[in-house]
Design a protein around this motif. Structure first.
Motif, PDB file in Angstrom:
ATOM      1  N   ILE A  18       0.853  -1.186   0.000  1.00  0.00           N
ATOM      2  CA  ILE A  18       0.000   0.000   0.000  1.00  0.00           C
ATOM      3  C   ILE A  18       0.888   1.234   0.000  1.00  0.00           C
ATOM      4  O   ILE A  18       1.812   1.336   0.805  1.00  0.00           O
ATOM      5  N   GLN A  20       1.050   5.272   0.573  1.00  0.00           N
ATOM      6  CA  GLN A  20       0.321   6.326   1.277  1.00  0.00           C
ATOM      7  C   GLN A  20       1.143   7.607   1.195  1.00  0.00           C
ATOM      8  O   GLN A  20       2.357   7.589   1.372  1.00  0.00           O
ATOM      9  N   ILE A  27      -4.296   7.458   0.990  1.00  0.00           N
ATOM     10  CA  ILE A  27      -3.872   6.207   0.362  1.00  0.00           C
ATOM     11  C   ILE A  27      -3.938   6.394  -1.144  1.00  0.00           C
ATOM     12  O   ILE A  27      -4.990   6.731  -1.699  1.00  0.00           O
ATOM     13  N   MET A  30      -2.766   0.500  -4.183  1.00  0.00           N
ATOM     14  CA  MET A  30      -2.231  -0.750  -3.672  1.00  0.00           C
ATOM     15  C   MET A  30      -1.832  -1.607  -4.859  1.00  0.00           C
ATOM     16  O   MET A  30      -2.602  -1.729  -5.818  1.00  0.00           O
ATOM     17  N   VAL A  81       1.609  -7.922   4.624  1.00  0.00           N
ATOM     18  CA  VAL A  81       1.222  -6.677   3.960  1.00  0.00           C
ATOM     19  C   VAL A  81       2.288  -5.625   4.234  1.00  0.00           C
ATOM     20  O   VAL A  81       2.816  -5.530   5.346  1.00  0.00           O
ATOM     21  N   PHE A 102      -8.153   5.569  -5.496  1.00  0.00           N
ATOM     22  CA  PHE A 102      -9.409   5.395  -4.753  1.00  0.00           C
ATOM     23  C   PHE A 102     -10.284   6.631  -4.914  1.00  0.00           C
ATOM     24  O   PHE A 102     -10.484   7.389  -3.969  1.00  0.00           O
ATOM     25  N   ARG A 104     -13.460   6.588  -6.143  1.00  0.00           N
ATOM     26  CA  ARG A 104     -14.885   6.255  -6.148  1.00  0.00           C
ATOM     27  C   ARG A 104     -15.372   5.979  -4.726  1.00  0.00           C
ATOM     28  O   ARG A 104     -14.788   5.157  -4.014  1.00  0.00           O
ATOM     29  N   VAL A 105     -16.437   6.675  -4.357  1.00  0.00           N
ATOM     30  CA  VAL A 105     -16.993   6.547  -3.016  1.00  0.00           C
ATOM     31  C   VAL A 105     -18.334   5.825  -3.100  1.00  0.00           C
ATOM     32  O   VAL A 105     -19.096   6.021  -4.052  1.00  0.00           O
ATOM     33  N   PHE A 106     -18.605   5.019  -2.094  1.00  0.00           N
ATOM     34  CA  PHE A 106     -19.884   4.315  -2.033  1.00  0.00           C
ATOM     35  C   PHE A 106     -20.963   5.261  -1.515  1.00  0.00           C
ATOM     36  O   PHE A 106     -20.888   5.745  -0.388  1.00  0.00           O
ATOM     37  N   TRP A 111     -21.102   3.224  -6.731  1.00  0.00           N
ATOM     38  CA  TRP A 111     -19.759   3.792  -6.638  1.00  0.00           C
ATOM     39  C   TRP A 111     -19.741   5.097  -7.431  1.00  0.00           C
ATOM     40  O   TRP A 111     -19.925   5.073  -8.644  1.00  0.00           O
TER      41      TRP A 111
ATOM     42  N   PRO B  16      -9.033  -7.366  -1.187  1.00  0.00           N
ATOM     43  CA  PRO B  16      -8.340  -6.792  -0.026  1.00  0.00           C
ATOM     44  C   PRO B  16      -9.057  -5.526   0.426  1.00  0.00           C
ATOM     45  O   PRO B  16      -9.494  -4.725  -0.411  1.00  0.00           O
ATOM     46  N   ILE B  18      -8.558  -2.259   3.065  1.00  0.00           N
ATOM     47  CA  ILE B  18      -7.642  -1.504   3.927  1.00  0.00           C
ATOM     48  C   ILE B  18      -8.462  -0.629   4.862  1.00  0.00           C
ATOM     49  O   ILE B  18      -9.367   0.076   4.413  1.00  0.00           O
ATOM     50  N   GLN B  20      -8.415   2.517   7.451  1.00  0.00           N
ATOM     51  CA  GLN B  20      -7.608   3.709   7.734  1.00  0.00           C
ATOM     52  C   GLN B  20      -8.363   4.548   8.762  1.00  0.00           C
ATOM     53  O   GLN B  20      -9.581   4.727   8.651  1.00  0.00           O
ATOM     54  N   ARG B  26      -4.017   7.245   9.677  1.00  0.00           N
ATOM     55  CA  ARG B  26      -3.128   6.100   9.892  1.00  0.00           C
ATOM     56  C   ARG B  26      -3.766   4.815   9.372  1.00  0.00           C
ATOM     57  O   ARG B  26      -4.946   4.543   9.595  1.00  0.00           O
ATOM     58  N   ILE B  27      -2.968   4.024   8.661  1.00  0.00           N
ATOM     59  CA  ILE B  27      -3.449   2.739   8.169  1.00  0.00           C
ATOM     60  C   ILE B  27      -3.406   1.753   9.327  1.00  0.00           C
ATOM     61  O   ILE B  27      -2.351   1.526   9.922  1.00  0.00           O
ATOM     62  N   MET B  30      -4.942  -4.401   7.046  1.00  0.00           N
ATOM     63  CA  MET B  30      -5.530  -4.833   5.791  1.00  0.00           C
ATOM     64  C   MET B  30      -5.984  -6.263   5.981  1.00  0.00           C
ATOM     65  O   MET B  30      -5.260  -7.092   6.529  1.00  0.00           O
ATOM     66  N   TRP B  32      -9.312  -9.224   4.339  1.00  0.00           N
ATOM     67  CA  TRP B  32     -10.004  -9.596   3.103  1.00  0.00           C
ATOM     68  C   TRP B  32     -11.509  -9.636   3.300  1.00  0.00           C
ATOM     69  O   TRP B  32     -11.991  -9.893   4.410  1.00  0.00           O
ATOM     70  N   LEU B  73     -16.417   4.462   2.369  1.00  0.00           N
ATOM     71  CA  LEU B  73     -16.015   3.243   1.665  1.00  0.00           C
ATOM     72  C   LEU B  73     -15.615   3.648   0.260  1.00  0.00           C
ATOM     73  O   LEU B  73     -16.372   4.333  -0.436  1.00  0.00           O
ATOM     74  N   ARG B  74     -14.418   3.248  -0.166  1.00  0.00           N
ATOM     75  CA  ARG B  74     -13.965   3.593  -1.511  1.00  0.00           C
ATOM     76  C   ARG B  74     -13.495   2.360  -2.274  1.00  0.00           C
ATOM     77  O   ARG B  74     -13.108   1.360  -1.673  1.00  0.00           O
ATOM     78  N   LEU B  75     -13.527   2.471  -3.593  1.00  0.00           N
ATOM     79  CA  LEU B  75     -13.087   1.391  -4.479  1.00  0.00           C
ATOM     80  C   LEU B  75     -12.041   1.977  -5.432  1.00  0.00           C
ATOM     81  O   LEU B  75     -12.143   3.138  -5.834  1.00  0.00           O
ATOM     82  N   VAL B  81      -9.529  -3.340  -5.006  1.00  0.00           N
ATOM     83  CA  VAL B  81      -9.096  -3.008  -3.640  1.00  0.00           C
ATOM     84  C   VAL B  81     -10.114  -2.046  -3.020  1.00  0.00           C
ATOM     85  O   VAL B  81     -10.591  -1.138  -3.693  1.00  0.00           O
ATOM     86  N   ILE B  82     -10.405  -2.277  -1.731  1.00  0.00           N
ATOM     87  CA  ILE B  82     -11.325  -1.425  -0.958  1.00  0.00           C
ATOM     88  C   ILE B  82     -10.523  -0.617   0.066  1.00  0.00           C
ATOM     89  O   ILE B  82      -9.592  -1.149   0.670  1.00  0.00           O
ATOM     90  N   VAL B  83     -10.894   0.659   0.251  1.00  0.00           N
ATOM     91  CA  VAL B  83     -10.370   1.427   1.382  1.00  0.00           C
ATOM     92  C   VAL B  83     -11.553   1.874   2.235  1.00  0.00           C
ATOM     93  O   VAL B  83     -12.539   2.386   1.715  1.00  0.00           O
TER      94      VAL B  83
END
Lengths: 125, 125
Positions: A18, A20, A27, A30, A81, A102, A104-106, A111, B16, B18, B20, B26-27, B30, B32, B73-75, B81-83
């Motif tokens: 990842i 950052q 972030i 990844m 990781v 990243f 795109r937000v939900f 998205w 995956p 992540i 934060q 701060r991360i 991570m 699944w 929530l982001r894609l 990958v999700i953040v």
């Protein structure tokens, strides 16, 4: 035993890494590293990934100039990781020309793209 | 096509994710998610993972109380990958009793533990 042996590589010999932003904490992306990529990342102090699609080393920024200079490298409790604090040259990590992948937000069960394109990808690659 | 179909699940049906800290950036960790975990994360507004070792849903904090409340929530661009921006209840994400799982820094060709244990794991689980 070297520091590289402490890493728990997955079945494909890879580990997720990842990136950052070292100042804002955002972030950026990844991607994956194999043993050689991680070793070179530490040695050259820039993010070097292993491209799963191209099956070869990917020196981030080699085409775009958007190099990620390494400021700090961390490993998690399970040793599977990596987190890198990086300085993103050009301020663009994503191949779409955005700061972060990243973007795109939900929202409302979808998205939604919320971050601007800072540079046309045609002018990057 | 739902928002869950937009996700590119890997060969094991996982992605995956992540986590934060929503305030400090701060991360924390991570882990699944499978399709059900991601759906429930959005629905219940807390991080719910899929434990690969136990092969079942893992409601983060179910034992420890260290729930991760979802703020965003982001894609990513590749949809693989999700953040999550989360509020970490108890201030401890790691099973070692530390704030973050990324408590080891690469220094002098070794992984050096730099973050304190905030609570004895024996008192958490």
């Amino acid at each position: 035993m070297t520091w590289l042996d402490a890493v728990k590589w997955d079945a494909d010999g890879l580990i997720p890494a990842i990136a950052q932003d070292y100042k804002t904490g955002r972030i950026l992306m990844m991607a994956w590293m194999n043993r050689e990529a991680l070793e070179l990342t530490a040695k050259e102090q820039r993010a070097i990934y292993f491209s799963r699609s191209r099956q070869k080393l990917w020196r981030k920024g080699e085409e775009s100039g958007h190099v990620q200079k390494l400021h700090e490298l961390r490993l998690d409790c399970d040793a599977d990781v990596i987190v890198m604090m990086v300085e993103q040259l050009g301020g663009i990590a994503c191949h779409t020309g955005r700061e972060s992948c990243f973007y795109r937000v939900f929202e409302n069960n979808d998205w939604v793209t919320v971050d601007p394109v800072l540079k046309d990808p045609k002018d990057i690659y």
